[in-house]
Every structure is written in structure tokens, then in C-alpha cells.
Design a protein around this motif. Structure first.
Motif, PDB file in Angstrom:
ATOM      1  N   PRO A 115       0.806  -1.215   0.000  1.00  0.00           N
ATOM      2  CA  PRO A 115       0.000   0.000   0.000  1.00  0.00           C
ATOM      3  C   PRO A 115       0.847   1.276   0.000  1.00  0.00           C
ATOM      4  CG  PRO A 115       0.149  -0.854   2.231  1.00  0.00           C
ATOM      5  CD  PRO A 115       0.955  -1.782   1.369  1.00  0.00           C
ATOM      6  N   ASP A 116       2.172   1.134  -0.071  1.00  0.00           N
ATOM      7  CA  ASP A 116       3.092   2.275   0.015  1.00  0.00           C
ATOM      8  C   ASP A 116       2.923   3.177  -1.210  1.00  0.00           C
ATOM      9  OD1 ASP A 116       5.197   4.057   0.128  1.00  0.00           O
ATOM     10  OD2 ASP A 116       6.605   2.588   0.941  1.00  0.00           O
ATOM     11  N   ARG A 117       2.438   4.407  -0.997  1.00  0.00           N
ATOM     12  CA  ARG A 117       2.206   5.334  -2.114  1.00  0.00           C
ATOM     13  C   ARG A 117       3.515   5.806  -2.737  1.00  0.00           C
ATOM     14  NH1 ARG A 117      -2.927   9.312  -0.920  1.00  0.00           N
ATOM     15  NH2 ARG A 117      -4.443   7.679  -0.394  1.00  0.00           N
ATOM     16  N   ASP A 118       4.526   5.977  -1.924  1.00  0.00           N
ATOM     17  CA  ASP A 118       5.808   6.418  -2.467  1.00  0.00           C
ATOM     18  C   ASP A 118       6.385   5.366  -3.411  1.00  0.00           C
ATOM     19  OD1 ASP A 118       5.653   8.767  -1.055  1.00  0.00           O
ATOM     20  OD2 ASP A 118       6.814   8.029   0.656  1.00  0.00           O
ATOM     21  N   SER A 132       4.639   3.158  -5.095  1.00  0.00           N
ATOM     22  CA  SER A 132       3.804   3.181  -6.293  1.00  0.00           C
ATOM     23  C   SER A 132       4.196   4.325  -7.222  1.00  0.00           C
ATOM     24  CB  SER A 132       2.332   3.318  -5.898  1.00  0.00           C
ATOM     25  OG  SER A 132       1.512   3.495  -7.026  1.00  0.00           O
ATOM     26  N   ALA A 133       4.409   5.512  -6.651  1.00  0.00           N
ATOM     27  CA  ALA A 133       4.791   6.676  -7.454  1.00  0.00           C
ATOM     28  C   ALA A 133       6.148   6.470  -8.106  1.00  0.00           C
ATOM     29  CB  ALA A 133       4.811   7.929  -6.580  1.00  0.00           C
ATOM     30  N   ASP A 186      -4.497   6.240  -9.193  1.00  0.00           N
ATOM     31  CA  ASP A 186      -4.974   7.376  -8.403  1.00  0.00           C
ATOM     32  C   ASP A 186      -6.377   7.111  -7.840  1.00  0.00           C
ATOM     33  OD1 ASP A 186      -2.685   8.828  -8.731  1.00  0.00           O
ATOM     34  OD2 ASP A 186      -3.428  10.001 -10.433  1.00  0.00           O
ATOM     35  N   ARG A 232      -6.498   4.512  -4.862  1.00  0.00           N
ATOM     36  CA  ARG A 232      -5.910   4.880  -3.562  1.00  0.00           C
ATOM     37  C   ARG A 232      -6.985   5.345  -2.594  1.00  0.00           C
ATOM     38  NH1 ARG A 232      -0.777   8.235  -6.059  1.00  0.00           N
ATOM     39  NH2 ARG A 232       0.513   6.437  -6.522  1.00  0.00           N
TER      40      ARG A 232
END
Length: 423
Positions: free
Chosen positions: A387-390, A392-393, A420, A423
Motif C-alpha cells: 500500500p506504500d504510495r511512495d 507506487s509513485a 490514483d 488509492r
């Protein structure tokens, strides 16, 4: 053995509803309550005809089916309800029933037809059921007052209003379904609307035309028109149900087959399912049709099946980290396995081309579905279920940097939009 089905039924009954669905269901519920109360107060007009149309609606609801895109439809019930809303005369007698009676008969017939399904755990989609009540209700509240006006004897005007009203109801139904679908699958409204028009437009037109035919022919033939003009659509629906059943069996088989790579330890648990879900969402974002999305789902579920032929599994099953030659070999092996089924040749070609770079030397890029799977697989290989957004980005940026030759930039952007929304 009974625990799993019971649990599944509880999950279905307790399915979460978004705001649009709740509003739609509430409006339909209040309309039904108000209509039943009004009819109970004034009495039923021409109960024999009401019972006949209610029975037709019940049979149609009993024979409801699921079409591509997991859409629940009941074309016979819809045609019967529209026919009752548009009814002019039954033989020589004018149809004097009110719009409230149309709503009441439609609701009672729908409930009667749904009860056998509910009894065996097949709970109807509440939003779809609400639309099947509201659509003929819109027609009834526009058309029934005309039958009590001076225009009731002017056939050209009646037929014109009839056609325009049915068209309006179809537009409202499709638009409402698109709003709900856009929220449910997290797609843009324009894309969801296009999907609904392609999927439900022809069906809505057929139901509307049959409903108008029932309304007009009942004037000439009496109640016998219900049987004569419903029979063709009944035969068509039975044939479609058999075809849909075969397709559902294919999909279940493919889903089961896709888990073999996970059970064998060739890929991480859930990888095929995540890639499939992501690929379908990206395909929808790119405007692919329901038929194309189904092929894409098949191919995405089986995109790694070629790994079963490897002597030594790739660490973590991440094919994105393998050499181009190894990726092509896995794709070829997977396509070969799929080709042996004899029924999924187009899916095999999608799997075969999934390892090809976007820009190839001969100038012919892989099919769009192959490009989508290539991106979805690379993303999940590098992100997994984290679930780490960083993270993923960072992966999205890495894929964008490789989009000059390896990945389709348009597909990368579709992935960005999908991620997007997820999330």
C-alpha cells in the motif's frame, strides 16, 4: 459444504451500496409505497389485464440474466412493464388504469419473479431492480395522463408521444446506470456512459419496441397479443442465456487455471488476480469494449502460465526483471498452452505479444491488450500488494522513463489514472 454458500449469500445480501445506488433504491421504494397505497385506496382498474401483465413481468423477472460487464437485465419483464404503461385499449375497451397502477403491477410482478431467485440465494442487484421499476414508471407518468385527455383518439399524436417517451426512458436508464457504474468501477463518467450505450442501447431499444408492439397489438388481438409477441424475445433470451452460461464457464475455468502458477510457487499469491483487475480497469480507461475487456481479462489471468515450463522459477515470479529473451520465451510458451484449448486463439495472440516492446523495428506495435498487460504486469511485479504510495509513485515514474521504447505512453497514463482512483 453448506457453510461457504451461506457465507456467500450473506456477503451478497450485505453488499455495500454507494450513494447513487442508495438514492435510486430509496426513490424506487418511496414510489412503490405511494403507488400501492393509492391503488389500495381507489381499487384496481381492469384486474384481469393487470394480472396478465403482472404475470408476464414476473416470468420476465424469473428469466432475468447477466450480460457482459456483470449487468443484470430482464428484457421480457421490461417489455411487459412498458407495454402496460403504454396500453391503449384491450380489444374494444379503453385502458383506463393510472400510472400508479402501472407502478404497482410492475413492482408486484418484479417481486413475484424475484422471490424464487432469492429463495436459492441469488439476490438481485438492488440498483438494477430499482431501474426496472423506475423506467416504466417514467413512461407511465408521462403517457397515462394522455389517455385521459382529448388526445387519446388521435393515433398519430399518441404514437409519436409513445416513441419519444420510450426514447427518453432509455436515455434516463442508461445515464443512471452509467453514473452508478462509474462510481462502482471507479471509471470516468464518459467512459462508463459509452460502455452502457454499447451494452444496453440495443437491449433497451428491443425492449422498448416490444413494449410498444404489445401496447398497440393488444388493441387488435386482445390479451393473446402478450403471448404472440413475447414468444420471439423469449426464444432469443433462452439462446442468449445458454451462450452466457458457456462464457461464464470459460471464465471460471480460466480463473482456476491462473492459480496453478501461484500454487506451484512460480508467482506471488494474488499476482494474476491483481494484474487482471488492473488491466481491465486500464482497458476501460482506454475505451475498450466489453468484448475486448473480456479477452483482456482472460489474457491477463493467464499471462504467466508459460512459467510452468521453466526448470527454475524466476525469483518472486517477477518477469519484468528477466531478460528480454526469457520474457519472450515465457510468452511463447504461455501462448502455446492457450492455443491447445482450441477456443482462445485471440487470447493466445495477446499473451504471445505481451513481451514485445511498444516500439518495434517493423513499425507494427503489439495489440492494445498486450500493451496493457505488459504495463500492468510490470507495475504489479514491482509494487505487488504493497500500500506504500511512495513506492507506487516511484514505479510509475520508472515506467514512464521506459515509455520511449518499451511501454506505450498512453497506457502508462491510463495506469496512473487507475492507480490514483484506487488509492
Amino acid at each position: 459444504m453448506s457453510a461457504a454458500p451461506a457465507s456467500a449469500r450473506r456477503r451478497t445480501i450485505g453488499q455495500s451500496l454507494d450513494s447513487a445506488q442508495l438514492l435510486l433504491i430509496a426513490v424506487a421504494g418511496l414510489l412503490v409505497i405511494g403507488s400501492v397505497t393509492q391503488v389500495a385506496a381507489v381499487g384496481v382498474v381492469d384486474s384481469r389485464t393487470a394480472v396478465l401483465f403482472g404475470a408476464l413481468i414476473a416470468v420476465g423477472e424469473l428469466l432475468r440474466m447477466v450480460v457482459p460487464g456483470n449487468r443484470e437485465v430482464a428484457p421480457i419483464a421490461s417489455a411487459g412493464a412498458l407495454g402496460y404503461a403504454l396500453l391503449l385499449k384491450v380489444g374494444a375497451d379503453s385502458a383506463a388504469h393510472s400510472a400508479f397502477q402501472v407502478v404497482t403491477v410492475t413492482a408486484c410482478g418484479t417481486l413475484a419473479g424475484a422471490l424464487p431467485h432469492i429463495a436459492v440465494g441469488r439476490v438481485p442487484k438492488l440498483d438494477a431492480l430499482a431501474r426496472r421499476i423506475l423506467t416504466p414508471s417514467i413512461v407511465a407518468f408521462i403517457f397515462r395522463p394522455i389517455m385521459h385527455s382529448a388526445l387519446r383518439d388521435h393515433w398519430p399524436a399518441l404514437i409519436t408521444v409513445m416513441v419519444l417517451t420510450v426514447i427518453l426512458s432509455c436515455v434516463i436508464d442508461v445515464t443512471t446506470a452509467a453514473v452508478i457504474r462509474a462510481e462502482a468501477v471507479r471509471a470516468r463518467f464518459g467512459i462508463a456512459l459509452g460502455d452502457e450505450i454499447r451494452a444496453k442501447g440495443p437491449l433497451c431499444a428491443a425492449s422498448g419496441a416490444t413494449g410498444m408492439l404489445l401496447a398497440v397489438s393488444t388493441f387488435v388481438m386482445g390479451p393473446a397479443a402478450l403471448l404472440v409477441f413475447t414468444a420471439p424475445i423469449l426464444v432469443t433470451q433462452v439462446a442468449f442465456r445458454r451462450f452466457a452460461g458457456i462464457r461464464a464457464t470459460y471464465l471460471q475455468t480460466v480463473r482456476a487455471l491462473s492459480q496453478v502458477t501461484e500454487v506451484g510457487g512460480y508467482v506471488e499469491a494474488g499476482h494474476s488476480r491483481r494484474v487482471s483487475r488492473l488491466a481491465v480497469a486500464m482497458g476501460r480507461e482506454l475505451g475498450m469494449t466489453e468484448e475486448e475487456l473480456l479477452e483482456l481479462e482472460y489474457a491477463a489471468l493467464m499471462h504467466d502460465i508459460g512459467q510452468l515450463s521453466l526448470r527454475d522459477p524466476i525469483p518472486g515470479g517477477a518477469t519484468v526483471l528477466a531478460s528480454p529473451q526469457e520474457q519472450r520465451r515465457i510468452a511463447e510458451l504461455g501462448a502455446g498452452v492457450i492455443t491447445k484449448t482450441g477456443v482462445l486463439d485471440e487470447v493466445a495472440e495477446i499473451v504471445r505479444r505481451q513481451s514485445d516492446p511498444y516500439r518495434v523495428s517493423d513499425g507494427s506495435p503489439p495489440p492494445l491488450a498486450s500493451r496493457v498487460i505488459k504495463v500492468a504486469n510490470a507495475y504489479d511485479d514491482l509494487v505487488g500488494d504493497s500500500p506504500d504510495r511512495d513506492r507506487s509513485a516511484a514505479v510509475l515514474e520508472r515506467l514512464r522513463l521506459d515509455s520511449a521504447a518499451e511501454y506505450d505512453p498512453t497506457v502508462i497514463e491510463a495506469l496512473g489514472h487507475v492507480v490514483d482512483r484506487m488509492r
